[in-house]
Enzyme design. Structure first.
Site, PDB file in Angstrom:
ATOM      1  N   ASP A   1       9.515   2.600  -0.642  1.00  0.00           N
ATOM      2  CA  ASP A   1       8.469   3.300   0.121  1.00  0.00           C
ATOM      3  C   ASP A   1       8.727   2.972   1.600  1.00  0.00           C
ATOM      4  O   ASP A   1       8.307   1.928   2.091  1.00  0.00           O
ATOM      5  CB  ASP A   1       7.083   2.828  -0.315  1.00  0.00           C
ATOM      6  CG  ASP A   1       5.993   3.478   0.520  1.00  0.00           C
ATOM      7  OD1 ASP A   1       4.795   3.301   0.178  1.00  0.00           O
ATOM      8  OD2 ASP A   1       6.325   4.150   1.524  1.00  0.00           O
TER       9      ASP A   1
ATOM     10  N   TYR B   1       0.861  -1.183   0.000  1.00  0.00           N
ATOM     11  CA  TYR B   1       0.000   0.000   0.000  1.00  0.00           C
ATOM     12  C   TYR B   1       0.890   1.223   0.000  1.00  0.00           C
ATOM     13  O   TYR B   1       1.787   1.340   0.856  1.00  0.00           O
ATOM     14  CB  TYR B   1      -0.902   0.009   1.243  1.00  0.00           C
ATOM     15  CG  TYR B   1      -1.770   1.238   1.381  1.00  0.00           C
ATOM     16  CD1 TYR B   1      -1.506   2.186   2.364  1.00  0.00           C
ATOM     17  CD2 TYR B   1      -2.847   1.456   0.529  1.00  0.00           C
ATOM     18  CE1 TYR B   1      -2.306   3.318   2.496  1.00  0.00           C
ATOM     19  CE2 TYR B   1      -3.648   2.587   0.654  1.00  0.00           C
ATOM     20  CZ  TYR B   1      -3.379   3.514   1.640  1.00  0.00           C
ATOM     21  OH  TYR B   1      -4.157   4.643   1.764  1.00  0.00           O
TER      22      TYR B   1
ATOM     23  N   LYS C   1       4.993   9.429   8.454  1.00  0.00           N
ATOM     24  CA  LYS C   1       4.780   8.924   9.809  1.00  0.00           C
ATOM     25  C   LYS C   1       5.812   9.434  10.830  1.00  0.00           C
ATOM     26  O   LYS C   1       5.724  10.554  11.310  1.00  0.00           O
ATOM     27  CB  LYS C   1       4.736   7.395   9.769  1.00  0.00           C
ATOM     28  CG  LYS C   1       3.530   6.864   8.948  1.00  0.00           C
ATOM     29  CD  LYS C   1       3.480   5.365   8.903  1.00  0.00           C
ATOM     30  CE  LYS C   1       2.427   4.870   7.926  1.00  0.00           C
ATOM     31  NZ  LYS C   1       1.077   4.848   8.508  1.00  0.00           N
TER      32      LYS C   1
HETATM   33  P1  KE4 Z   1      -0.556   8.400   4.427  1.00  0.00           P
HETATM   34  O1  KE4 Z   1      -1.055   9.121   3.191  1.00  0.00           O
HETATM   35  O2  KE4 Z   1      -1.655   7.591   5.100  1.00  0.00           O
HETATM   36  O3  KE4 Z   1       0.185   9.325   5.380  1.00  0.00           O
HETATM   37  O4  KE4 Z   1       0.566   7.340   3.962  1.00  0.00           O
HETATM   38  C1  KE4 Z   1       0.250   6.412   2.962  1.00  0.00           C
HETATM   39  C2  KE4 Z   1       1.212   5.233   3.079  1.00  0.00           C
HETATM   40  C3  KE4 Z   1       2.214   5.105   2.141  1.00  0.00           C
HETATM   41  N1  KE4 Z   1       3.103   4.082   2.206  1.00  0.00           N
HETATM   42  C4  KE4 Z   1       3.032   3.162   3.204  1.00  0.00           C
HETATM   43  C5  KE4 Z   1       4.031   2.043   3.245  1.00  0.00           C
HETATM   44  C6  KE4 Z   1       2.018   3.252   4.190  1.00  0.00           C
HETATM   45  O5  KE4 Z   1       1.960   2.311   5.168  1.00  0.00           O
HETATM   46  C7  KE4 Z   1       1.092   4.304   4.130  1.00  0.00           C
HETATM   47  C8  KE4 Z   1      -0.040   4.442   5.127  1.00  0.00           C
HETATM   48  N2  KE4 Z   1      -0.180   3.379   6.064  1.00  0.00           N
HETATM   49  C9  KE4 Z   1      -1.510   3.149   6.577  1.00  0.00           C
HETATM   50  C10 KE4 Z   1      -1.396   2.024   7.606  1.00  0.00           C
HETATM   51  N3  KE4 Z   1      -1.184   0.768   7.004  1.00  0.00           N
HETATM   52  C11 KE4 Z   1      -2.125   4.363   7.140  1.00  0.00           C
HETATM   53  C12 KE4 Z   1      -3.345   4.112   8.003  1.00  0.00           C
HETATM   54  C13 KE4 Z   1      -4.605   4.623   7.357  1.00  0.00           C
HETATM   55  O6  KE4 Z   1      -4.770   4.492   6.116  1.00  0.00           O
HETATM   56  O7  KE4 Z   1      -5.444   5.161   8.128  1.00  0.00           O
END
Ligand code: KE4
Length: 428
Positions: free
Chosen positions: A240, A145, A268
């Site tokens: 990523d 993701y 994060k």
């Molecule tokens: P954000 O746009 O949510 O800040 O980051 C996207 C993203 C990109 N790359 C990786 C490897 C990520 O894990 C994420 C976001 N992670 C999720 C949790 N698995 C965020 C939680 C959510 O969607 O509320």
């Protein structure tokens, strides 16, 4: 039974105002059922919901809070920064301080750009890779993701997998026409994808340790193999590290596995709980980014002083080796306790841990990719999740997420968590 009266009322109100009552789908408890506790406060390793229930937090906002909730150094830096205004829309010294810290910890990032989320970071870094190579094809992995940019919503992990949405309506087929998907840990499939698309693939993006299909580690040689395949096919390797950055190791997965990506996406932890993402890497590539280059990307609140100081105080707190030894020790204690409880109650689980990240699957076979992750026992996870919540242990409400610890998690939290696993496994 937990008293969730106020959360239930709030969830009813929220569900009338917000899709699913949440501002991010995975929080809605769809895959585990029940009402999500509405959180009122956090301190150290703990959170407390609006009904006064207290939990040891292993979500930590899905990774950012590696120093725990409301760390005094982060809070006081934020209070001081807020008193000097929350944003300027102009350069400020904290952007320089945080960028220096990031580059010192992750030297492959020779130059970087701060944005406001992990999604913005991966979206921008992919646009940059396409601009630099002149090739639009990108390879991603099933169950990885990278945020919700259109071209990534193809067999994604995290909330997309949790909700069983193979893709998303509203994403035009044209937007994903250049997105190619391979199985994680399968170098042959990646080589075949490159061979079948000669001269078309500008980049390969990977979660070097997959945290969005549960926690799945790269097989020996996998990341090195990706580096070689990208070199052989004149494609850029993008890590990523939004989740793994400064979580799996002080220098991220690229330090842990000693594999050098051309570009990296971060998020994060570098915001310490405020909205921050970043992308960066080789200087010759980053010099394509406006205003010095033609690739455009911008953001009103990018680099704002509050987010920067929260990131600075967070990274400053994870510099020393003993912090990382502490994560490893906590992990060893927890994993031993979980394994003993699982053995005693004959519960087949697969435990993965790296740095301050942990994952486990209710599965009797090793989990190496999304297909095997998806064979894990979701019903057992659902029952497990709620029993642990009753025990005061707050985990992500999905089999396809990772668990996180902080510098505030100590022996008392480990003991309480192991006892909770023991009582929960006895009921599964
Ligand atoms: P954000 O746009 O949510 O800040 O980051 C996207 C993203 C990109 N790359 C990786 C490897 C990520 O894990 C994420 C976001 N992670 C999720 C949790 N698995 C965020 C939680 C959510 O969607 O509320």
């Amino acid at each position: 039974m937990l008293n969730l009266d106020k959360s239930i009322q709030l969830f009813n109100d929220a569900s009338d105002l917000l899709p699913g009552g949440v501002n991010s789908p995975v929080r809605a408890f769809n895959s585990v059922g029940g009402t999500p506790p509405f959180i009122a406060s956090g301190s150290g390793a703990y959170i407390e919901d609006v009904d006064g229930n207290r939990y040891i937090d292993y979500v930590l906002s899905y990774g950012p809070l590696i120093r725990g909730h409301a760390h005094p150094a982060v809070v006081s830096a934020l209070q001081a920064a807020a008193a000097r205004s929350t944003t300027y829309g102009a350069p400020n010294p904290h952007e320089v301080t945080l960028a220096k810290l990031v580059r010192e910890m992750m030297p492959n990032i020779e130059m970087m750009r701060f944005v406001n989320s992990g999604t913005e970071a991966t979206m921008s870094v992919t646009r940059l890779a396409r601009a630099f190579t002149g090739k639009n094809g990108i390879i991603k992995f099933k169950g990885n993701y990278h945020g919700h940019a259109d071209f990534f919503l193809v067999e994604a992990g995290s909330g997309v997998a949790t909700l069983g949405l193979p893709n998303s309506p509203g994403v035009p087929s044209s937007a994903v026409a250049d997105t190619l998907v391979a199985p994680f840990n399968d170098l042959e499939a990646v080589a075949a994808t490159f061979a079948a698309n000669k001269g078309k693939i500008g980049a390969l993006i990977v979660e070097p340790i997959s945290g969005n299909m549960g926690l799945v580690l790269p097989a020996a040689g996998f990341l090195e193999g990706l580096r070689d395949l990208c070199d052989a096919n004149d494609a850029l390797l993008i890590f990523d590290e939004v989740m793994t950055g400064f979580r799996c190791h002080r220098g991220g997965a690229q330090a842990l596995y000693n594999v050098k990506p051309d570009l990296t996406a971060l998020g994060k932890v570098i915001g310490g709980g405020l909205p921050v993402g970043a992308y960066g890497g080789r200087r010759d590539i980053m010099e394509m980014v406006a205003p010095i280059g033609p690739m455009y990307q911008a953001g009103t609140l990018s680099g704002n002083p509050l987010a920067m100081v929260a990131g600075i105080e967070t990274l400053k707190g994870i510099q020393d080796e003993e912090v990382w030894e502490g994560f490893a020790e906590f992990g060893r204690i927890l994993d031993d306790g979980i394994q003993q409880a699982a053995k005693k109650h004959n519960i087949p689980i697969q435990l993965n841990r790296v740095g301050s990240m942990q994952g486990f699957f209710f599965n009797d076979k090793p989990v190496t990719n999304y297909t095997t992750a998806a064979t894990s026992d979701a019903n057992r996870f659902r029952k497990f999740f709620h029993l642990m919540l009753e025990e005061g242990i707050y985990l992500a409400p999905s089999q396809f997420e990772a668990a996180f610890i902080s510098t505030a998690h100590g022996p008392q939290e480990a003991a309480r968590t192991i006892a909770a696993f023991e009582r929960t496994f006895a009921q599964l």
